[in-house]
Scaffold this motif. Sequence first.
Motif, mmCIF file in Angstrom:
data_model
loop_
_atom_site.group_PDB
_atom_site.id
_atom_site.type_symbol
_atom_site.label_atom_id
_atom_site.label_comp_id
_atom_site.label_asym_id
_atom_site.label_seq_id
_atom_site.Cartn_x
_atom_site.Cartn_y
_atom_site.Cartn_z
ATOM 1 N N ASP A 241 -74.603 -23.930 -34.516
ATOM 2 C CA ASP A 241 -73.781 -23.910 -33.313
ATOM 3 C C ASP A 241 -74.082 -25.128 -32.451
ATOM 4 O OD1 ASP A 241 -72.739 -21.529 -34.149
ATOM 5 O OD2 ASP A 241 -73.898 -20.284 -32.757
ATOM 6 N N VAL A 242 -73.026 -25.769 -31.989
ATOM 7 C CA VAL A 242 -73.157 -26.971 -31.167
ATOM 8 C C VAL A 242 -72.162 -26.906 -30.013
ATOM 9 C CG1 VAL A 242 -72.934 -29.480 -31.093
ATOM 10 C CG2 VAL A 242 -73.921 -28.390 -33.105
ATOM 11 N N TRP A 243 -72.642 -27.212 -28.826
ATOM 12 C CA TRP A 243 -71.765 -27.374 -27.662
ATOM 13 C C TRP A 243 -71.822 -28.840 -27.230
ATOM 14 C CZ3 TRP A 243 -74.877 -23.302 -28.668
ATOM 15 C CH2 TRP A 243 -74.321 -22.006 -28.611
ATOM 16 N N PHE A 244 -70.726 -29.358 -26.725
ATOM 17 C CA PHE A 244 -70.729 -30.742 -26.257
ATOM 18 C C PHE A 244 -69.874 -30.865 -25.004
ATOM 19 C CE2 PHE A 244 -67.448 -30.362 -29.537
ATOM 20 C CZ PHE A 244 -66.317 -30.861 -28.904
ATOM 21 N N ALA A 245 -70.164 -31.895 -24.233
ATOM 22 C CA ALA A 245 -69.403 -32.169 -23.014
ATOM 23 C C ALA A 245 -69.317 -33.677 -22.830
ATOM 24 C CB ALA A 245 -70.061 -31.525 -21.797
ATOM 25 N N THR A 246 -68.174 -34.135 -22.366
ATOM 26 C CA THR A 246 -67.977 -35.572 -22.177
ATOM 27 C C THR A 246 -67.029 -35.795 -21.008
ATOM 28 O OG1 THR A 246 -67.245 -37.624 -23.246
ATOM 29 C CG2 THR A 246 -66.194 -35.587 -23.982
ATOM 30 N N LEU A 247 -67.365 -36.769 -20.192
ATOM 31 C CA LEU A 247 -66.670 -36.997 -18.927
ATOM 32 C C LEU A 247 -65.647 -38.117 -19.063
ATOM 33 C CD1 LEU A 247 -66.818 -35.970 -15.967
ATOM 34 C CD2 LEU A 247 -68.449 -37.812 -15.529
ATOM 35 N N GLY A 248 -64.445 -37.864 -18.592
ATOM 36 C CA GLY A 248 -63.389 -38.867 -18.605
ATOM 37 C C GLY A 248 -63.359 -39.636 -17.295
ATOM 38 N N TRP A 249 -64.367 -40.479 -17.085
ATOM 39 C CA TRP A 249 -64.468 -41.216 -15.813
ATOM 40 C C TRP A 249 -65.126 -42.561 -16.074
ATOM 41 C CZ3 TRP A 249 -62.106 -41.607 -11.543
ATOM 42 C CH2 TRP A 249 -62.670 -42.153 -10.396
ATOM 43 N N SER A 250 -64.485 -43.637 -15.612
ATOM 44 C CA SER A 250 -64.958 -44.992 -15.883
ATOM 45 C C SER A 250 -65.685 -45.618 -14.707
ATOM 46 C CB SER A 250 -63.770 -45.874 -16.287
ATOM 47 O OG SER A 250 -63.067 -45.307 -17.366
ATOM 48 N N GLY A 251 -66.024 -44.822 -13.717
ATOM 49 C CA GLY A 251 -66.817 -45.297 -12.596
ATOM 50 C C GLY A 251 -68.250 -44.821 -12.716
ATOM 51 N N SER A 252 -69.025 -44.937 -11.623
ATOM 52 C CA SER A 252 -70.373 -44.368 -11.607
ATOM 53 C C SER A 252 -70.261 -42.864 -11.841
ATOM 54 C CB SER A 252 -71.055 -44.639 -10.271
ATOM 55 O OG SER A 252 -71.315 -46.019 -10.099
ATOM 56 N N TRP A 253 -71.085 -42.336 -12.717
ATOM 57 C CA TRP A 253 -70.952 -40.944 -13.130
ATOM 58 C C TRP A 253 -72.328 -40.296 -13.246
ATOM 59 C CZ3 TRP A 253 -73.605 -39.581 -17.483
ATOM 60 C CH2 TRP A 253 -74.013 -40.643 -18.315
ATOM 61 N N GLN A 254 -72.309 -38.963 -13.384
ATOM 62 C CA GLN A 254 -73.555 -38.219 -13.536
ATOM 63 C C GLN A 254 -73.279 -36.950 -14.327
ATOM 64 O OE1 GLN A 254 -76.228 -37.519 -10.045
ATOM 65 N NE2 GLN A 254 -75.811 -35.359 -10.430
ATOM 66 N N ILE A 255 -74.146 -36.671 -15.298
ATOM 67 C CA ILE A 255 -74.159 -35.380 -15.986
ATOM 68 C C ILE A 255 -75.560 -34.818 -15.855
ATOM 69 C CG2 ILE A 255 -73.919 -34.161 -18.181
ATOM 70 C CD1 ILE A 255 -71.858 -36.202 -19.048
ATOM 71 N N ALA A 256 -75.667 -33.617 -15.284
ATOM 72 C CA ALA A 256 -76.954 -32.948 -15.116
ATOM 73 C C ALA A 256 -77.039 -31.786 -16.086
ATOM 74 C CB ALA A 256 -77.114 -32.460 -13.676
ATOM 75 N N ILE A 257 -78.119 -31.737 -16.868
ATOM 76 C CA ILE A 257 -78.375 -30.650 -17.803
ATOM 77 C C ILE A 257 -79.582 -29.900 -17.275
ATOM 78 C CG2 ILE A 257 -78.872 -30.018 -20.195
ATOM 79 C CD1 ILE A 257 -77.655 -33.527 -19.450
#
Length: 731
Positions: A241-257
């Motif tokens: 099982d695999v979950w994934f996430a990806t952001l559609g944004w070309s500016g400064s961005w952040q993903i917190a896990i």
Amino acid sequence: MKYLTWFILFIATTALGLQSSGETAKASQRVFRLDGGDVTYVVGINDSGQLQMVYWGKRLPATQEFASPKPVPSASSFDMSSNTTPQEFAGWGEGLYVEPDLKITFPDGNRDLVLKYASHTASKDELDVVMKDISREIYVKVRYHMDPATGIVRRSAEVSNRTGAPIAIEQVASGTYHLPRANNYQLHYVTGRWAGEWDLQAQPIHGGKTVLESRRGTTGSQNNPWVMIDHTTDHDQDQGDVWFATLGWSGSWQIAIEQDAVKGVRITGGPNTFDFSYYLKSGETFQTPYFYGGFSDHGVGGASRLLHRFEVDSLLPHAPHPKLRPVLYNSWEATTFNVNEAGQMALAEKAASIGVERFVMDDGWFGQRNDDHAGLGDWTVNTAKFPHGLKPLIDKVHSLNMDFGLWVEPEMVNPNSDLYRKHPDWVLNFKGRPRTEGRNQLVLNLARKDVHDYVFQVLDKLLNENDIAFLKWDYNRNWSEPGWPAVPIEEQKNVYVDFTRNYYDILRKLREKHPNLEIESCSGGGSRVDLGVLHLTDEVWPSDNTDAYDRLFLQEGFTYAYTPAVMMAWVTESPTWVNHRTLSLDYRFLSAMQGSLGIGADLNKWTAEDFAIAKKMIATYKSIRETVQRGDLYRLMSPREGEQSVTESVSRDGKQVVTFAFLHSSSQLYPFPRIYLRGLDEDATYKLNIVDGKMHEDTPQQATGAYWMHHGADVDLRGDFKAAMFILDRQ
């Protein structure tokens, strides 16, 4: 208690009702379900009026019902229920300590924000849930769209200010994804730098928080806005099982896990909170970027293939039928800045002779651009180099049955340029502070309407006056001094969002006005690759590092998140400028043929034998191009795990299978490991075609899919930096 009383009174006046078959919303349960591909995604409204995750994973039978979610009890007085409940979109209030989705400062200094369910609308593949603060006129529309084919969810939020006064949004996310409680999650992501992008990383998820980000104004190669999470016990590329996430944004961005106090895992993504504030006037709505999430029970390989399919069929321009990437030639390594009409025409003739379909002239054709110290911003043809403009060169290229492309870097300006001398205020800057140059250039403030209009107008004029099929849109530095002194102080940090929105707007308008135009996103290599820019461009440049061996690593990391259909890969000089490593032309071609093929070598230095090899390889590539660019990719051996690398692509109709094998170096007389193919029809017969390299003498000319997958195939590779390629055709 008063919040709960308020919610019960509100809900009594709201009719929820039954929705269409693709989504359930029962008045007694307040549960919403989306199904797509092999995935089910379920959220609901709990007793506290919060929007709560219920289930995200493998598709469940339509008959499966879900009870209304209940808030997770507080772990202690230090971790109240607001922190342990898997809220899909939480405001910073009610004692929230985990990553909030929205934080606001109001004019009176209040910063408490408690969002409760207000209403919803739903259809088969879409769900909108409106949340409202308990006392202030702040509304958030939490939006879901599920791709029917892949089950990939597109999350976003619309924050509406109806308070009658401006507010400062200090943090805003597109939403939060939640994974079931577990102790053995592993996080995958990529890191990098210029010429060393797409470096795969893996680490266990522990208590606490991991933040991946770019503070650079644009996407950046330090991290890419994509993550994948599996279990540490899942070692096979195509199982688990695999979950994934990806952001559609070309500016400064952040993903917190973040793993919370009860072992739940949260993935929150949106614009970077560092130095961030967005001044939202009364009556205005802030639209967040899209945040995509997906699930696969076929391992990280299956998750990648799912993302590739989604990108090609649903995201790229002209989806679901984006054009296959043409074989291109780029003049940079041959001429650098020393371009001129005669030299480019001579290169075009050589490129056409080997089967190139697109000729691209790189930097040096405009203004006083003789090196990287001058000319950026002055997008007029240099008449000393092209006395009759670009038309004679373009006509020549067309006469050779190729289309014409051009390099541009529209968001940048050299201080030594007519544009900067006329408009020094157009760059990002803090008044009275130094302006830090990178590559002898500054960044134009695209958030300004006059700069936006100028960039669009000069590009539109260039395209109107010349038959240009393709723009290689470059971006060769990150931000510094991100000031916008021309607007009021409270609005100056809007630059982080408005710059990117205007960049998208220019791309969108150019495409609308010039519908046959194709665009490549390039940023000194792979520093602006994300699902936001992919929606508006046709291909991307993964790295300035074109060393064919290094590319095996770079391309592997890239394809975890992005389709080979957009991954430009060039055959360039040997030895390379990167490592001074000598590689055969066959090896360089086979490495590049795993993506969208380009030639960047100096053809003026090629021998007759080089031209013959190139012509053969390009013809072969055209016969497998659709399989490589749009087929299912299997990573059979990783260059990170040994001396070998093997990839396999299976066409969508299953009729063609293309396998590339690479050996770094052999030792102690050990043979190349056996290759076990995947994704074939076990009962079908496949005929072998060896394109390059040798197979073991016992290899049959045709065999069943079961044979190729379970018995396997042996390639005969010995020595240093050797490569092979073979094709299986289903009979």
